[in-house]
Write a protein that holds these residues in place. Structure first.
Motif, PDB file in Angstrom:
ATOM      1  N   SER A  98       0.283 100.743  34.540  1.00  0.00           N
ATOM      2  CA  SER A  98       1.510 101.374  34.074  1.00  0.00           C
ATOM      3  C   SER A  98       1.896 100.788  32.723  1.00  0.00           C
ATOM      4  N   VAL A  99       2.402 101.634  31.853  1.00  0.00           N
ATOM      5  CA  VAL A  99       2.954 101.206  30.576  1.00  0.00           C
ATOM      6  C   VAL A  99       4.418 101.634  30.576  1.00  0.00           C
ATOM      7  N   TRP A 100       5.313 100.710  30.227  1.00  0.00           N
ATOM      8  CA  TRP A 100       6.742 101.010  30.218  1.00  0.00           C
ATOM      9  C   TRP A 100       7.343 100.631  28.863  1.00  0.00           C
ATOM     10  N   VAL A 101       8.101 101.548  28.277  1.00  0.00           N
ATOM     11  CA  VAL A 101       8.862 101.296  27.054  1.00  0.00           C
ATOM     12  C   VAL A 101      10.286 101.764  27.290  1.00  0.00           C
ATOM     13  N   ASP A 102      11.241 101.082  26.658  1.00  0.00           N
ATOM     14  CA  ASP A 102      12.632 101.500  26.831  1.00  0.00           C
ATOM     15  C   ASP A 102      13.477 101.142  25.626  1.00  0.00           C
ATOM     16  N   SER A 103      14.740 101.524  25.693  1.00  0.00           N
ATOM     17  CA  SER A 103      15.659 101.355  24.574  1.00  0.00           C
ATOM     18  C   SER A 103      16.180  99.927  24.422  1.00  0.00           C
ATOM     19  N   MET A 104      15.754  99.011  25.285  1.00  0.00           N
ATOM     20  CA  MET A 104      16.209  97.626  25.184  1.00  0.00           C
ATOM     21  C   MET A 104      15.163  96.696  24.572  1.00  0.00           C
ATOM     22  N   SER A 105      13.953  97.201  24.289  1.00  0.00           N
ATOM     23  CA  SER A 105      12.895  96.334  23.767  1.00  0.00           C
ATOM     24  C   SER A 105      11.932  97.127  22.895  1.00  0.00           C
ATOM     25  N   ALA A 106      11.400  96.446  21.892  1.00  0.00           N
ATOM     26  CA  ALA A 106      10.382  97.066  21.036  1.00  0.00           C
ATOM     27  C   ALA A 106       8.978  96.680  21.506  1.00  0.00           C
ATOM     28  N   THR A 107       8.894  95.947  22.623  1.00  0.00           N
ATOM     29  CA  THR A 107       7.611  95.502  23.151  1.00  0.00           C
ATOM     30  C   THR A 107       7.310  96.225  24.459  1.00  0.00           C
ATOM     31  N   PRO A 108       6.182  96.938  24.545  1.00  0.00           N
ATOM     32  CA  PRO A 108       5.851  97.613  25.812  1.00  0.00           C
ATOM     33  C   PRO A 108       5.449  96.598  26.876  1.00  0.00           C
ATOM     34  N   LEU A 109       5.688  96.963  28.125  1.00  0.00           N
ATOM     35  CA  LEU A 109       5.213  96.160  29.254  1.00  0.00           C
ATOM     36  C   LEU A 109       4.014  96.874  29.860  1.00  0.00           C
ATOM     37  N   PHE A 110       2.955  96.116  30.133  1.00  0.00           N
ATOM     38  CA  PHE A 110       1.742  96.641  30.749  1.00  0.00           C
ATOM     39  C   PHE A 110       1.641  96.058  32.156  1.00  0.00           C
ATOM     40  N   PHE A 111       1.872  96.901  33.140  1.00  0.00           N
ATOM     41  CA  PHE A 111       1.835  96.484  34.540  1.00  0.00           C
ATOM     42  C   PHE A 111       0.499  96.849  35.156  1.00  0.00           C
ATOM     43  N   GLU A 112       0.111  96.094  36.183  1.00  0.00           N
ATOM     44  CA  GLU A 112      -0.990  96.519  37.043  1.00  0.00           C
ATOM     45  C   GLU A 112      -0.728  95.984  38.442  1.00  0.00           C
ATOM     46  N   GLY A 113      -1.251  96.719  39.425  1.00  0.00           N
ATOM     47  CA  GLY A 113      -1.030  96.310  40.801  1.00  0.00           C
ATOM     48  C   GLY A 113      -1.680  97.257  41.778  1.00  0.00           C
ATOM     49  N   ASP A 114      -1.129  97.266  43.002  1.00  0.00           N
ATOM     50  CA  ASP A 114      -1.726  98.065  44.061  1.00  0.00           C
ATOM     51  C   ASP A 114      -0.690  98.322  45.147  1.00  0.00           C
ATOM     52  N   TRP A 115      -1.067  99.206  46.062  1.00  0.00           N
ATOM     53  CA  TRP A 115      -0.238  99.459  47.237  1.00  0.00           C
ATOM     54  C   TRP A 115      -0.368  98.259  48.181  1.00  0.00           C
ATOM     55  N   THR A 116       0.754  97.707  48.626  1.00  0.00           N
ATOM     56  CA  THR A 116       0.696  96.683  49.662  1.00  0.00           C
ATOM     57  C   THR A 116       0.806  97.348  51.020  1.00  0.00           C
ATOM     58  N   GLU A 117       1.370  98.528  51.008  1.00  0.00           N
ATOM     59  CA  GLU A 117       1.494  99.377  52.196  1.00  0.00           C
ATOM     60  C   GLU A 117       1.113 100.775  51.703  1.00  0.00           C
ATOM     61  N   PRO A 118      -0.124 101.230  51.908  1.00  0.00           N
ATOM     62  CA  PRO A 118      -0.604 102.469  51.285  1.00  0.00           C
ATOM     63  C   PRO A 118       0.359 103.645  51.410  1.00  0.00           C
ATOM     64  N   LYS A 120       3.360 103.774  50.686  1.00  0.00           N
ATOM     65  CA  LYS A 120       4.749 103.393  50.978  1.00  0.00           C
ATOM     66  C   LYS A 120       5.315 102.361  50.002  1.00  0.00           C
ATOM     67  N   THR A 121       4.542 101.326  49.657  1.00  0.00           N
ATOM     68  CA  THR A 121       5.051 100.252  48.798  1.00  0.00           C
ATOM     69  C   THR A 121       4.012  99.868  47.754  1.00  0.00           C
ATOM     70  N   MET A 122       4.394  99.993  46.486  1.00  0.00           N
ATOM     71  CA  MET A 122       3.544  99.626  45.353  1.00  0.00           C
ATOM     72  C   MET A 122       4.131  98.371  44.708  1.00  0.00           C
ATOM     73  N   VAL A 123       3.288  97.352  44.500  1.00  0.00           N
ATOM     74  CA  VAL A 123       3.720  96.123  43.832  1.00  0.00           C
ATOM     75  C   VAL A 123       2.875  95.955  42.573  1.00  0.00           C
ATOM     76  N   MET A 124       3.571  95.751  41.444  1.00  0.00           N
ATOM     77  CA  MET A 124       2.876  95.597  40.160  1.00  0.00           C
ATOM     78  C   MET A 124       3.451  94.392  39.422  1.00  0.00           C
ATOM     79  N   THR A 125       2.644  93.798  38.545  1.00  0.00           N
ATOM     80  CA  THR A 125       3.102  92.662  37.751  1.00  0.00           C
ATOM     81  C   THR A 125       2.797  92.891  36.274  1.00  0.00           C
ATOM     82  N   ALA A 126       3.585  92.211  35.437  1.00  0.00           N
ATOM     83  CA  ALA A 126       3.398  92.288  33.986  1.00  0.00           C
ATOM     84  C   ALA A 126       3.889  90.984  33.368  1.00  0.00           C
ATOM     85  N   LYS A 127       3.431  90.717  32.166  1.00  0.00           N
ATOM     86  CA  LYS A 127       3.944  89.599  31.372  1.00  0.00           C
ATOM     87  C   LYS A 127       4.515  90.190  30.097  1.00  0.00           C
ATOM     88  N   GLY A 128       5.666  89.664  29.693  1.00  0.00           N
ATOM     89  CA  GLY A 128       6.292  90.168  28.486  1.00  0.00           C
ATOM     90  C   GLY A 128       7.482  89.319  28.113  1.00  0.00           C
TER      91      GLY A 128
END
Length: 173
Positions: A98-118, A120-128
């Motif tokens: 996932s790539v996320w950009v918003d009006s509060m930052s000029a730096t995109p966040l790059f997330f990656e992860g997986d379903w912990t409960e197929p 039903k629940t997706m968990v992703m992490t990013a550094k920024g």
């Protein structure tokens, strides 16, 4: 004349080889992409916890790029915040990305992860960058209790402690 024929033959060979590589099939959306596409549609949202708690907005999810990506457009009703995301499945990493950009930052966040409960629940992490600009770790948890409801939680980890930044509840319109 021989040089001309050799060059012409070399050019023809390059075109034929390149043409063959272009004839290969492009990747097609798989089950993982179809799972992400379940979010496609318009959603009413309410910020339950965090900076904009109590505020409402809308988000629209669309399948783009022949179904390989899901694009989201997030807007608070009062115009105080907007964001856009792109979500897909990377078969090379075998991870959702996932790539996320918003009006509060000029730096995109790059997330990656997986379903912990197929499904039903997706968990992703990013550094920024954190609110003060120092590097932090983010963790998002997206829960899908039904096809018409979704909850997004965002956490930030800095100095060893994890803090919940926000909770957003979505209802499909």
């Amino acid at each position: 004349m021989n040089r001309f024929i050799c060059r012409l033959a070399a050019c023809v060979a390059v075109v034929l080889v390149a043409g063959g590589s272009f004839a290969q099939d492009f990747p097609k959306p798989g089950k993982e992409h179809q799972d992400l596409a379940k979010a496609v549609g318009k959603w009413k949202l309410t910020v339950k916890e965090g900076f904009n708690a109590g505020q409402t907005g809308t988000s629209e999810f669309k399948a783009v790029c022949n179904g390989m990506w899901v694009a989201s457009d997030f807007k608070m009703d009062d115009g105080s915040f907007t964001g856009q995301g792109l979500d897909s499945y990377d078969p090379t990493k075998k991870k959702y990305v996932s790539v996320w950009v918003d009006s509060m930052s000029a730096t995109p966040l790059f997330f990656e992860g997986d379903w912990t409960e197929p499904g039903k629940t997706m968990v992703m992490t990013a550094k920024g960058p954190g609110p003060d600009g120092t590097p932090v770790e983010y963790r998002s948890v997206t829960k899908h209790p039904s096809e018409k409801a979704m909850t997004f939680e965002l956490y930030m980890k800095s100095g060893g402690a994890e803090v919940k930044l926000m909770v957003v509840e979505y209802a499909k319109m």
